[in-house]
Structures are given as structure tokens and as C-alpha cells.
Design a protein around this motif. Structure first.
Motif, PDB file in Angstrom:
ATOM      1  N   ALA A 149       0.838  -1.197   0.000  1.00 50.25           N
ATOM      2  CA  ALA A 149       0.000   0.000   0.000  1.00 50.25           C
ATOM      3  C   ALA A 149       0.873   1.246   0.000  1.00 50.25           C
ATOM      4  O   ALA A 149       2.104   1.173  -0.068  1.00 50.25           O
ATOM      5  CB  ALA A 149      -0.931  -0.020   1.210  1.00 50.25           C
ATOM      6  N   ALA A 150       0.242   2.396   0.092  1.00 49.07           N
ATOM      7  CA  ALA A 150       0.971   3.663   0.079  1.00 49.07           C
ATOM      8  C   ALA A 150       1.968   3.717   1.231  1.00 49.07           C
ATOM      9  O   ALA A 150       1.703   3.187   2.324  1.00 49.07           O
ATOM     10  CB  ALA A 150      -0.015   4.826   0.181  1.00 49.07           C
ATOM     11  N   PRO A 151       3.133   4.331   1.013  1.00 51.57           N
ATOM     12  CA  PRO A 151       4.150   4.410   2.069  1.00 51.57           C
ATOM     13  C   PRO A 151       3.596   4.996   3.361  1.00 51.57           C
ATOM     14  O   PRO A 151       2.874   6.004   3.347  1.00 51.57           O
ATOM     15  CB  PRO A 151       5.218   5.322   1.455  1.00 51.57           C
ATOM     16  CG  PRO A 151       5.065   5.138  -0.023  1.00 51.57           C
ATOM     17  CD  PRO A 151       3.600   4.955  -0.243  1.00 51.57           C
ATOM     18  N   GLY A 152       3.917   4.335   4.456  1.00 48.23           N
ATOM     19  CA  GLY A 152       3.509   4.818   5.768  1.00 48.23           C
ATOM     20  C   GLY A 152       2.145   4.370   6.221  1.00 48.23           C
ATOM     21  O   GLY A 152       1.747   4.653   7.359  1.00 48.23           O
ATOM     22  N   THR A 153       1.403   3.648   5.381  1.00 51.66           N
ATOM     23  CA  THR A 153       0.079   3.187   5.793  1.00 51.66           C
ATOM     24  C   THR A 153       0.190   1.914   6.633  1.00 51.66           C
ATOM     25  O   THR A 153       1.187   1.198   6.582  1.00 51.66           O
ATOM     26  CB  THR A 153      -0.821   2.930   4.580  1.00 51.66           C
ATOM     27  OG1 THR A 153      -0.166   1.997   3.699  1.00 51.66           O
ATOM     28  CG2 THR A 153      -1.102   4.213   3.840  1.00 51.66           C
ATOM     29  N   THR A 154      -0.852   1.641   7.400  1.00 51.23           N
ATOM     30  CA  THR A 154      -0.858   0.493   8.301  1.00 51.23           C
ATOM     31  C   THR A 154      -2.108  -0.356   8.072  1.00 51.23           C
ATOM     32  O   THR A 154      -2.982  -0.001   7.270  1.00 51.23           O
ATOM     33  CB  THR A 154      -0.819   0.938   9.774  1.00 51.23           C
ATOM     34  OG1 THR A 154      -2.103   1.485  10.131  1.00 51.23           O
ATOM     35  CG2 THR A 154       0.275   1.978  10.010  1.00 51.23           C
ATOM     36  N   LEU A 155      -2.192  -1.442   8.780  1.00 51.47           N
ATOM     37  CA  LEU A 155      -3.371  -2.309   8.736  1.00 51.47           C
ATOM     38  C   LEU A 155      -4.359  -1.957   9.840  1.00 51.47           C
ATOM     39  O   LEU A 155      -5.210  -2.776  10.193  1.00 51.47           O
ATOM     40  CB  LEU A 155      -2.949  -3.776   8.857  1.00 51.47           C
ATOM     41  CG  LEU A 155      -2.014  -4.304   7.767  1.00 51.47           C
ATOM     42  CD1 LEU A 155      -1.752  -5.795   7.979  1.00 51.47           C
ATOM     43  CD2 LEU A 155      -2.587  -4.059   6.377  1.00 51.47           C
ATOM     44  N   ALA A 156      -4.259  -0.755  10.369  1.00 46.76           N
ATOM     45  CA  ALA A 156      -5.142  -0.334  11.460  1.00 46.76           C
ATOM     46  C   ALA A 156      -6.606  -0.382  11.038  1.00 46.76           C
ATOM     47  O   ALA A 156      -6.957   0.011   9.921  1.00 46.76           O
ATOM     48  CB  ALA A 156      -4.778   1.082  11.906  1.00 46.76           C
ATOM     49  N   ARG A 157      -7.433  -0.875  11.957  1.00 47.93           N
ATOM     50  CA  ARG A 157      -8.882  -0.856  11.783  1.00 47.93           C
ATOM     51  C   ARG A 157      -9.460   0.012  12.892  1.00 47.93           C
ATOM     52  O   ARG A 157      -9.662  -0.458  14.023  1.00 47.93           O
ATOM     53  CB  ARG A 157      -9.432  -2.278  11.845  1.00 47.93           C
ATOM     54  CG  ARG A 157      -9.031  -3.126  10.629  1.00 47.93           C
ATOM     55  CD  ARG A 157      -9.366  -4.581  10.798  1.00 47.93           C
ATOM     56  NE  ARG A 157      -8.421  -5.226  11.706  1.00 47.93           N
ATOM     57  CZ  ARG A 157      -8.470  -6.508  12.052  1.00 47.93           C
ATOM     58  NH1 ARG A 157      -9.432  -7.276  11.572  1.00 47.93           N
ATOM     59  NH2 ARG A 157      -7.584  -7.024  12.877  1.00 47.93           N
ATOM     60  N   PRO A 158      -9.704   1.287  12.587  1.00 45.78           N
ATOM     61  CA  PRO A 158     -10.142   2.219  13.633  1.00 45.78           C
ATOM     62  C   PRO A 158     -11.366   1.755  14.396  1.00 45.78           C
ATOM     63  O   PRO A 158     -11.458   1.954  15.612  1.00 45.78           O
ATOM     64  CB  PRO A 158     -10.415   3.508  12.848  1.00 45.78           C
ATOM     65  CG  PRO A 158      -9.510   3.418  11.654  1.00 45.78           C
ATOM     66  CD  PRO A 158      -9.510   1.964  11.290  1.00 45.78           C
ATOM     67  N   TRP A 159     -12.298   1.116  13.701  1.00 44.20           N
ATOM     68  CA  TRP A 159     -13.504   0.647  14.388  1.00 44.20           C
ATOM     69  C   TRP A 159     -13.160  -0.410  15.435  1.00 44.20           C
ATOM     70  O   TRP A 159     -13.728  -0.432  16.532  1.00 44.20           O
ATOM     71  CB  TRP A 159     -14.496   0.079  13.379  1.00 44.20           C
ATOM     72  CG  TRP A 159     -14.001  -1.152  12.655  1.00 44.20           C
ATOM     73  CD1 TRP A 159     -13.323  -1.212  11.478  1.00 44.20           C
ATOM     74  CD2 TRP A 159     -14.115  -2.510  13.118  1.00 44.20           C
ATOM     75  NE1 TRP A 159     -13.001  -2.519  11.156  1.00 44.20           N
ATOM     76  CE2 TRP A 159     -13.483  -3.333  12.138  1.00 44.20           C
ATOM     77  CE3 TRP A 159     -14.689  -3.117  14.230  1.00 44.20           C
ATOM     78  CZ2 TRP A 159     -13.414  -4.715  12.248  1.00 44.20           C
ATOM     79  CZ3 TRP A 159     -14.625  -4.500  14.346  1.00 44.20           C
ATOM     80  CH2 TRP A 159     -13.984  -5.292  13.365  1.00 44.20           C
TER      81      TRP A 159
END
Length: 295
Positions: A149-159
Motif C-alpha cells: 500500500a501507500a508508504p507509511g500506511t498500516t493495517l489499522a482498523r479504527p472501528w
């Protein structure tokens, strides 16, 4: 959950320092010689205790440093966002401290599990600071969807993170996950066996009894510490990299390593152990690691 006094997890000098935006960091230093950095994993009960066999072995021949990442051990455990950027910056700060103490020479560095992603990113961003990388049971090598994915993105799921924290739920969830019997259960899954390291188990319980101990683990459970762009990071590493892993327990999927098997700077070793081969196969582990370093 009763707060317990936290004791040192390994031998040597324990010192504190900080980096840009990292808050208070903690590390142990022991021995003399060329510098070696050890980085523990990320989970509900992580600490430098996970590096104990290597820390105690290499202090005889190296100047060994075992860092405690933000949210763990004696490092700051404040309620904040724990991200790959924060952990990578902590490794940058640790490496800068090592070079300040040991001279401007490149560092050999070893990381366990998810922290392999942070170490790889640090080495990509500051390649001259490192001589070699060792990734033990690293994440990001399992089969499945490409993490590009885009640089610096994570697999975080805010919900999910919001649900985990909840109005008072986060602390209760963390207390449930860190009961002694539950910690023992997860360590047995890590080992892939009933027999585990009892000293590590004891320290895992102790470190989870510290104020703020839930904050980093809840970010971990919410996916926020997993990099969505880790495959291009691994792909661009040019320095020598040694990957080792076991064949038992929950962490045995390394199908993606075939993409790196033919690269001259990458090498792989498989141990007949669980995900902590440095505990179970100590003599062979250090012999194989030493052979990699000599090459």
C-alpha cells in the motif's frame, strides 16, 4: 490488577534516553566489542526479556544493547498512538545512542517477530548505520495478500481499535489477556509445545502489571502496528539479511520467503523449534548467526 515492581529483564547497565517524538526510551548495555542491537517483539507482554539468551551470550564478545520499545518495559507507556513510525523512530534513536557510545561504526541488529518490520524500515531509511540485519520469525513473509500500500500506511482498523478501548473495556480486556494462565497459553502456542521458558513466563506477567501496560498492546490488537507497505521495504534492502524461523506453533507460514531465496544478500535458516529458536536451540542458533556475521 495489582501493580508489581518491575525488575531488570537482562543483565548489565540499564539506561534511559529519548529520540525525536519517541518519549522516554529504555535499554540495557553489557559487554565490550563491536556493537550488537537486539529488539524484542510486539505483543501483550513483550519486553527485553525475550532477548535474554542472546543478550547474555553475546555480552561475552560484543557490546550488546537490548532496547525496550515505546509502551514496553521501562520505556514510556503513555496513552498515545503506537505506530510503526514511532517504533522505527525508537530504533533510529537507539542506533544513534549506540554510535554515540561506541563510535561511528555500523551496527549488527537483530529483531524478533513484528519488530523485524520496524528494523527493516530503519535500515532502509539509514542504511549506513547498519552492517547487517537478522530477522527472527519475522512478520510479512506469510502468503496471501501483498502488503504494498501507500508508504507509511498500516493495517489499522479504527472501528476495532475503538471497540477494544471502549468506555472502560480496554483495561478489562487487557487484564483478561494477561492473566498468568492466558500468558502461559499463548507462550505454549508460540513454542508449539507445552514446555516453555518459565523465567520468561514469569517476567511476562510482571511487565503487564505496570501502569499504562495496556496502551501499546491495544494498538497492536487493532492492527495499527502492522505496516501495509512492508513488502516494498523488504524488497529494497541491500545489506546482508538473515531470516530464521521455526516449524512449530502458530508462526510457521513463511511462503513469501521464496521471493528472496535467490538473492545474494538474503539467507535463511529453519530450526526444528517454535517461534523462539534462540531459546530452544541456543547453541545452534548462535553458531548459525555467527556464521552469517562472518560471511
Amino acid at each position: 490488577m495489582t501493580t508489581a515492581t518491575l525488575s531488570p529483564s537482562v543483565s548489565g547497565e540499564r539506561f534511559e534516553f529519548s529520540g525525536a517524538g519517541t518519549g522516554r526510551l529504555s535499554a540495557y548495555a553489557a559487554g565490550e566489542g563491536a556493537p550488537l542491537l537486539l529488539v524484542h517483539s510486539i505483543n501483550a507482554a513483550a519486553s527485553a526479556a525475550e532477548m535474554r539468551p542472546l543478550h547474555e551470550h553475546y555480552r561475552a564478545t560484543r557490546r550488546v544493547f537490548s532496547i525496550e520499545l515505546p509502551g514496553y518495559g521501562f520505556a514510556e507507556r503513555s496513552d498515545r498512538a503506537y505506530t510503526p513510525r514511532l517504533m522505527t523512530d525508537a530504533i533510529h534513536a537507539m542506533t544513534a545512542e549506540i554510535r554515540r557510545r561506541c563510535g561511528d561504526r555500523p551496527v549488527d541488529a537483530l529483531a524478533l517477530s513484528l519488530s523485524s518490520e520496524f528494523l527493516a524500515r530503519a535500515a532502509l531509511e539509514s542504511p549506513a548505520a547498519y552492517r547487517s540485519l537478522a530477522l527472527v520469525s519475522p512478520t510479512g513473509f506469510e502468503g496471501g495478500r501483498e502488503r504494498s500500500a501507500a508508504p507509511g500506511t498500516t493495517l489499522a482498523r479504527p472501528w476495532l481499535y475503538g471497540a477494544l478501548r471502549g468506555p472502560g473495556w480496554g483495561g478489562a480486556l487487557f487484564r483478561g489477556l494477561t492473566r498468568p494462565g492466558v500468558i502461559r497459553y499463548f507462550l505454549r502456542r508460540t513454542w508449539g509445545a507445552d514446555e516453555i521458558d518459565e523465567e520468561l513466563c514469569r517476567y511476562c506477567v510482571l511487565t503487564t502489571r505496570q501502569p499504562g501496560a495496556e496502551h501499546a498492546p491495544l494498538c497492536f490488537l487493532g492492527g495499527g502496528l502492522f505496516s501495509a507497505d512492508i513488502h516494498p521495504v523488504y524488497d529494497r534492502l541491500e545489506l546482508p539479511v538473515w531470516v530464521s524461523h521455526g516449524v512449530r506453533g502458530d508462526f510457521t507460514n513463511y511462503r513469501r520467503k521464496s521471493s528472496f531465496a535467490q538473492r545474494s544478500n538474503w539467507s535463511f535458516t529453519v530450526f526444528e523449534t517454535g517461534a523462539m529458536p534462540h531459546f530452544e536451540a541456543g547453541e545452534r542458533f548462535v553458531a548459525d548467526y555467527d556464521a552469517f556475521l562472518e560471511r
